[in-house]
Design an enzyme around this catalytic site. Structure first.
Site, PDB file in Angstrom:
ATOM      1  CB  CYS A 125       1.394  -0.580   8.085  1.00  0.00           C
ATOM      2  SG  CYS A 125       1.156  -2.320   8.466  1.00  0.00           S
ATOM      3  CD  GLU A 126      -5.182  -2.230  11.374  1.00  0.00           C
ATOM      4  OE1 GLU A 126      -5.713  -3.340  11.495  1.00  0.00           O
ATOM      5  OE2 GLU A 126      -5.838  -1.174  11.379  1.00  0.00           O
ATOM      6  CG  HIS A 127      -0.864  -5.472  10.140  1.00  0.00           C
ATOM      7  ND1 HIS A 127      -1.208  -5.492   8.807  1.00  0.00           N
ATOM      8  CD2 HIS A 127      -1.990  -5.804  10.818  1.00  0.00           C
ATOM      9  CE1 HIS A 127      -2.476  -5.834   8.688  1.00  0.00           C
ATOM     10  NE2 HIS A 127      -2.968  -6.026   9.885  1.00  0.00           N
ATOM     11  CG  HIS A 128       4.969  -4.447  10.787  1.00  0.00           C
ATOM     12  ND1 HIS A 128       4.215  -5.037   9.789  1.00  0.00           N
ATOM     13  CD2 HIS A 128       5.621  -5.463  11.395  1.00  0.00           C
ATOM     14  CE1 HIS A 128       4.418  -6.337   9.782  1.00  0.00           C
ATOM     15  NE2 HIS A 128       5.260  -6.626  10.742  1.00  0.00           N
ATOM     16  CD  GLN A 166      -3.247   0.269  -0.735  1.00  0.00           C
ATOM     17  OE1 GLN A 166      -2.090   0.069  -0.364  1.00  0.00           O
ATOM     18  NE2 GLN A 166      -3.565   0.330  -2.009  1.00  0.00           N
ATOM     19  CG  HIS A 194       1.897  -1.158   2.087  1.00  0.00           C
ATOM     20  ND1 HIS A 194       0.897  -1.404   3.002  1.00  0.00           N
ATOM     21  CD2 HIS A 194       1.257  -0.803   0.945  1.00  0.00           C
ATOM     22  CE1 HIS A 194      -0.289  -1.214   2.443  1.00  0.00           C
ATOM     23  NE2 HIS A 194      -0.083  -0.849   1.188  1.00  0.00           N
ATOM     24  CB  CYS A 196       5.168  -3.138   6.793  1.00  0.00           C
ATOM     25  SG  CYS A 196       3.762  -3.243   5.669  1.00  0.00           S
TER      26      CYS A 196
END
Length: 233
Positions: A125-128, A166, A194, A196
Site C-alpha cells: 500500500c502506498e499510503h502506509h 488496488q 490490505h 493497512c
C-alpha cells in the site's frame, strides 16, 4: 508505454485536499491516476546508489526508534531492507525490469475467452507501506495473437512490485495487456487483503477488497456472468 488518462482530478490548496487536511482524510483511499506517481529524476542515480542511501536512511529510522544497531541481529537490517526495496518488492518501479513479452499467432483459431485465474500477488500500500496481497484473475479474447500464460503472471508481478493502490493496479494490468495484445477485450479482477486495514487502524482482518476492469466484449452482462462462472470452477 504511457497511459495519460486521469481517473480523478483532485484540486489541492496547500496541505488541504477538497477542503480537508491530510490528517482529516486519514485512511481514506486516494487514487489520483493510472500512472504510478514518480518524479522526473526517479532514475538519475543507479540502483546501487539507491540501496546505499536507503540503508543509511533506514538506519537513522531504527536509531530514532531506539533500536541498538550494534546488536548482531540488527546491524545488517538497513542493508537487507534496502536490497529488498530495490531488487524485490519495489522492483516494478524501474522500467528496465519490465518483462519482455513475445506474442504468437492464434493458430488454433480459438476465439472464446481465455481465463487465467488465481494469480497470487504481493504488493504494498502506498499510503502506509504495508502489504497488499491476494489473487488476480485475467481474461482476454484474442484479436489474432496470444501471449504465453506465464507472461501474464509476470505482468501482474511487475505492476504489483511497487507502492500501489488496488484500483490503479487493476487498471495498469488491464491497459498493459490491452496494448500488448492489441485488443479491448480484456477483463481483470483483483481480490485482495490490505494489512493497512487488517493490522492497524480499524484492525479488520475479515474484510477483502475486490476491484475489476471490463473492456470490450467483457463490458456486457452476459460476458461478465460467463466469466464469473469460469472463476467458480
Amino acid at each position: 508505454m504511457k497511459h495519460q488518462e486521469t481517473l480523478l482530478n483532485i484540486p489541492t490548496n496547500g496541505s488541504r485536499l477538497n477542503g480537508f487536511t491530510f490528517d482529516e482524510i486519514g485512511d481514506d483511499h486516494l487514487y489520483t491516476g493510472i500512472e504510478t506517481p514518480l518524479k522526473e529524476t526517479a532514475f538519475d542515480i543507479s540502483d546501487e546508489e539507491k540501496k546505499e542511501k536507503i540503508a543509511d536512511l533506514f538506519s537513522q529510522i531504527m536509531d530514532v526508534m531506539g533500536l541498538d544497531l550494534t546488536d548482531d541481529s540488527l546491524k545488517g537490517t538497513p542493508k537487507r531492507v534496502a536490497k529488498m526495496y530495490i531488487e524485490e518488492i519495489f522492483s516494478g518501479l524501474n522500467p528496465e525490469n519490465k518483462p519482455k513479452i513475445a506474442l504468437f499467432d492464434n493458430k488454433y483459431k480459438y476465439n472464446q475467452m481465455l481465463v487465467e485465474k488465481n494469480i497470487q500477488f504481493y504488493s504494498n500500500c502506498e499510503h502506509h507501506f504495508v502489504p497488499i496481497f491476494g489473487k488476480v484473475h485475467v481474461a482476454y479474447v484474442s484479436s489474432g495473437k496470444v501471449i504465453g500464460l506465464s507472461k501474464i503472471n509476470r505482468i501482474v508481478q511487475y505492476f504489483a512490485n511497487r507502492p500501489q493502490v488496488q484500483e490503479r493496479l487493476t487498471n495498469q494490468i488491464a491497459l498493459e495487456l490491452s496494448e500488448i495484445l492489441d485488443t479491448k477485450d480484456i477483463a481483470v479482477i483483483v481480490d485482495a487483503k490490505h494489512l493497512c486495514v487488517a493490522s492497524r487502524g480499524i484492525k479488520d482482518d475479515s474484510s477483502a477488497t475486490v476491484t475489476s476492469y471490463y473492456g470490450g466484449v467483457f463490458n456486457t452482462p452476459e460476458k461478465i456472468v460467463e466469466l464469473q462462472n469460469y472463476l467458480k470452477l
